[in-house]
Structures are given as C-alpha cells and as structure tokens.
Scaffold this motif. Sequence first.
Motif, PDB file in Angstrom:
ATOM      1  N   GLN A  10       0.340  -1.052  -0.175  1.00 23.19           N
ATOM      2  CA  GLN A  10      -0.177  -0.326  -0.255  1.00 23.19           C
ATOM      3  C   GLN A  10       0.784   1.549  -0.146  1.00 23.19           C
ATOM      4  O   GLN A  10       0.107   2.000   0.023  1.00 23.19           O
ATOM      5  CB  GLN A  10      -0.925  -0.113   0.949  1.00 23.19           C
ATOM      6  CG  GLN A  10      -1.900  -1.236   0.902  1.00 23.19           C
ATOM      7  CD  GLN A  10      -2.537  -1.188   2.642  1.00 23.19           C
ATOM      8  OE1 GLN A  10      -1.607  -2.501   2.895  1.00 23.19           O
ATOM      9  NE2 GLN A  10      -4.094  -1.484   3.131  1.00 23.19           N
ATOM     10  N   ARG A  39      -7.607   6.557  -1.766  1.00 21.08           N
ATOM     11  CA  ARG A  39      -7.463   6.957  -0.488  1.00 21.08           C
ATOM     12  C   ARG A  39      -6.387   7.243   0.467  1.00 21.08           C
ATOM     13  O   ARG A  39      -5.479   5.532   0.505  1.00 21.08           O
ATOM     14  CB  ARG A  39      -8.720   7.215   0.605  1.00 21.08           C
ATOM     15  CG  ARG A  39      -9.029   7.355   2.046  1.00 21.08           C
ATOM     16  CD  ARG A  39      -9.754   6.992   2.588  1.00 21.08           C
ATOM     17  NE  ARG A  39     -10.214   5.333   2.913  1.00 21.08           N
ATOM     18  CZ  ARG A  39      -9.290   5.336   4.476  1.00 21.08           C
ATOM     19  NH1 ARG A  39      -9.305   6.447   4.801  1.00 21.08           N
ATOM     20  NH2 ARG A  39      -9.510   4.322   4.548  1.00 21.08           N
ATOM     21  N   LEU A  41      -3.197   7.406   3.357  1.00 26.34           N
ATOM     22  CA  LEU A  41      -3.673   7.397   4.369  1.00 26.34           C
ATOM     23  C   LEU A  41      -2.406   8.113   4.917  1.00 26.34           C
ATOM     24  O   LEU A  41      -3.359   8.863   6.350  1.00 26.34           O
ATOM     25  CB  LEU A  41      -3.377   5.935   4.811  1.00 26.34           C
ATOM     26  CG  LEU A  41      -4.678   5.060   4.673  1.00 26.34           C
ATOM     27  CD1 LEU A  41      -4.231   3.761   4.847  1.00 26.34           C
ATOM     28  CD2 LEU A  41      -5.953   5.522   5.304  1.00 26.34           C
ATOM     29  N   SER A  60      -4.838   2.868   0.892  1.00 26.59           N
ATOM     30  CA  SER A  60      -5.262   2.767   1.722  1.00 26.59           C
ATOM     31  C   SER A  60      -5.867   0.745   1.168  1.00 26.59           C
ATOM     32  O   SER A  60      -6.460   0.028   1.379  1.00 26.59           O
ATOM     33  CB  SER A  60      -6.962   2.895   2.070  1.00 26.59           C
ATOM     34  OG  SER A  60      -7.776   3.001   0.810  1.00 26.59           O
ATOM     35  N   GLU A  61      -5.569   0.983   0.169  1.00 23.43           N
ATOM     36  CA  GLU A  61      -5.247   0.280  -0.995  1.00 23.43           C
ATOM     37  C   GLU A  61      -3.700  -0.516  -1.648  1.00 23.43           C
ATOM     38  O   GLU A  61      -3.432   0.768  -2.396  1.00 23.43           O
ATOM     39  CB  GLU A  61      -6.897  -0.815  -1.989  1.00 23.43           C
ATOM     40  CG  GLU A  61      -8.025  -0.204  -0.928  1.00 23.43           C
ATOM     41  CD  GLU A  61      -8.712  -1.039   0.368  1.00 23.43           C
ATOM     42  OE1 GLU A  61      -7.936  -2.853  -1.054  1.00 23.43           O
ATOM     43  OE2 GLU A  61      -9.474  -0.421   0.275  1.00 23.43           O
ATOM     44  N   CYS A  93       1.029   3.358   9.756  1.00 21.84           N
ATOM     45  CA  CYS A  93      -0.518   3.192   9.579  1.00 21.84           C
ATOM     46  C   CYS A  93      -0.887   1.869   9.407  1.00 21.84           C
ATOM     47  O   CYS A  93      -1.856   1.535  10.074  1.00 21.84           O
ATOM     48  CB  CYS A  93      -1.107   4.781   9.448  1.00 21.84           C
ATOM     49  SG  CYS A  93      -0.419   4.972   7.404  1.00 21.84           S
ATOM     50  N   ILE A  94      -0.178   1.415   8.654  1.00 22.24           N
ATOM     51  CA  ILE A  94      -0.532   0.000   8.268  1.00 22.24           C
ATOM     52  C   ILE A  94       0.253  -1.223   9.468  1.00 22.24           C
ATOM     53  O   ILE A  94      -1.240  -1.833   9.478  1.00 22.24           O
ATOM     54  CB  ILE A  94      -0.173   0.007   7.164  1.00 22.24           C
ATOM     55  CG1 ILE A  94      -0.524   0.627   5.819  1.00 22.24           C
ATOM     56  CG2 ILE A  94      -0.340  -1.550   6.128  1.00 22.24           C
ATOM     57  CD1 ILE A  94      -2.077   0.859   5.383  1.00 22.24           C
TER      58      ILE A  94
END
Length: 231
Positions: A10, A39, A41, A60-61, A93-94
Amino acid sequence: MLTSDIPPNQTIYIKNINEKVKKEELKRSLYALFSQYGRILDIVALKTAKLQGQAWVVFSEVAAASNALRQMQNFPFYDKPIRIQYAKTKSDCIAKAEGTYDKKKKQEERDERKRRVEEGHQTANANGPRFDSNGGAAATSREGKPVTQEVAMEPNHILFIQNLPYETNIMMLELLFKQYPGFREVRMVEAKPGIAFVEFDDDSQSSVAMQDLQGFKITAQNPMAITYAKK
C-alpha cells in the motif's frame, strides 16, 4: 526501473524529487497529485540531509498504490521526473491497523506531526468555515474578511475556486485540474489569497471537474468551494 523483488503493497516510495521544494508545499502537492488514484492514509516527507528528495505515500488499498505507480512513473514533478517503487518496509499506519506496529519510531516524525497539528489549530478560523448563499465555503482574506467575488450559477467554462489555503500555488491546482479533459490554465490573484480561476475549453468540461472536486481538501481545514465564474 522498478525493484522487482519488492512485493506490491500500500505504500509507494518516491525519489528524485526536487530538493528545493519546501516540505509542507511538497506534501500538499503530493496529496493533490496522488489522491486521484485512491484514499491516502499518510504522506511522509522529511527534510533531513539523508531523506531530502524522497517521500512515501500510503494508500488504503494496494490496487490504488499500484495504479499510481504505473501512471505516475517519470512524471515531471517540479521540473524533475520522479522515480517510484513500492516501499521496502510497511508504513506505521498500516502496521498499526494490522497490529504489527513496532513502537520504535523516529522522533522527528512525531515532532513534525505535532507541529502541523498546532499550526493547523492556530490558523483555522475559530468559528469554523463560513458558507455563502450557495452552500460553498466562503473565502477569506489574510485579515479574515470575506472575499467579495461575485459568482454565477449559469454554466461557464471558467470556474471560481474559493477557500484555498494561502500557501496554494498554481502548480498544486494544475495537478488537480489537468487530469480533466479540456483543461486550459489556472489563474491566481496575488492580491486576493485563497481564490483562483480555472479555465476549460467549454462549460461541460468545467462542470465535470467542478462536480468531482467540489469539497476537495488540500488541507484538513480547507475544503474547496467551486462555482462558475461570473460571465
């Protein structure tokens, strides 16, 4: 060339960025450029000696990251072609979302995030964004006074943009609007910060851009208010 032994993930790693660009402007420009693919992050861009000219964009993906990597490879960004590959390590964050976050974290990143939040609170309008009669956020001058620019609801090939951060520049807006067919140019008024005009070939093309980018946030405190310019 892409590094083939790094699996798709990501986060994309971007290098060969013009080192003269200030960090906050860089992050806003990266957001404007890459948010069209999905999106976002987080964006990490530090100005330490070892990390200048580099940045990380966290989507996000995985599919969004992959699309951005393919489409923006060698894109001329501030007059230099950027090189993009998947990041070698998982972003914070992931890792947090997956429960694998390691508390070991660079102090500089924490300090920078804290400073950004404090600056945002200081510059944000204490009463929140004002709204005009059309429901759009009203632009303000540096002194906090409303910008009195007449707008029209009749379709026009020129769009009037309000509520922009004062740091917004022409290139940042071009990155947002040039993805739409018929884009011609961005014009900003130096004497009136927070507003801009964006011209397209015809009003049908300007309408598509207006619908897609209405409320787009260059910063968390500044959703764009877009209307047709008065003819």
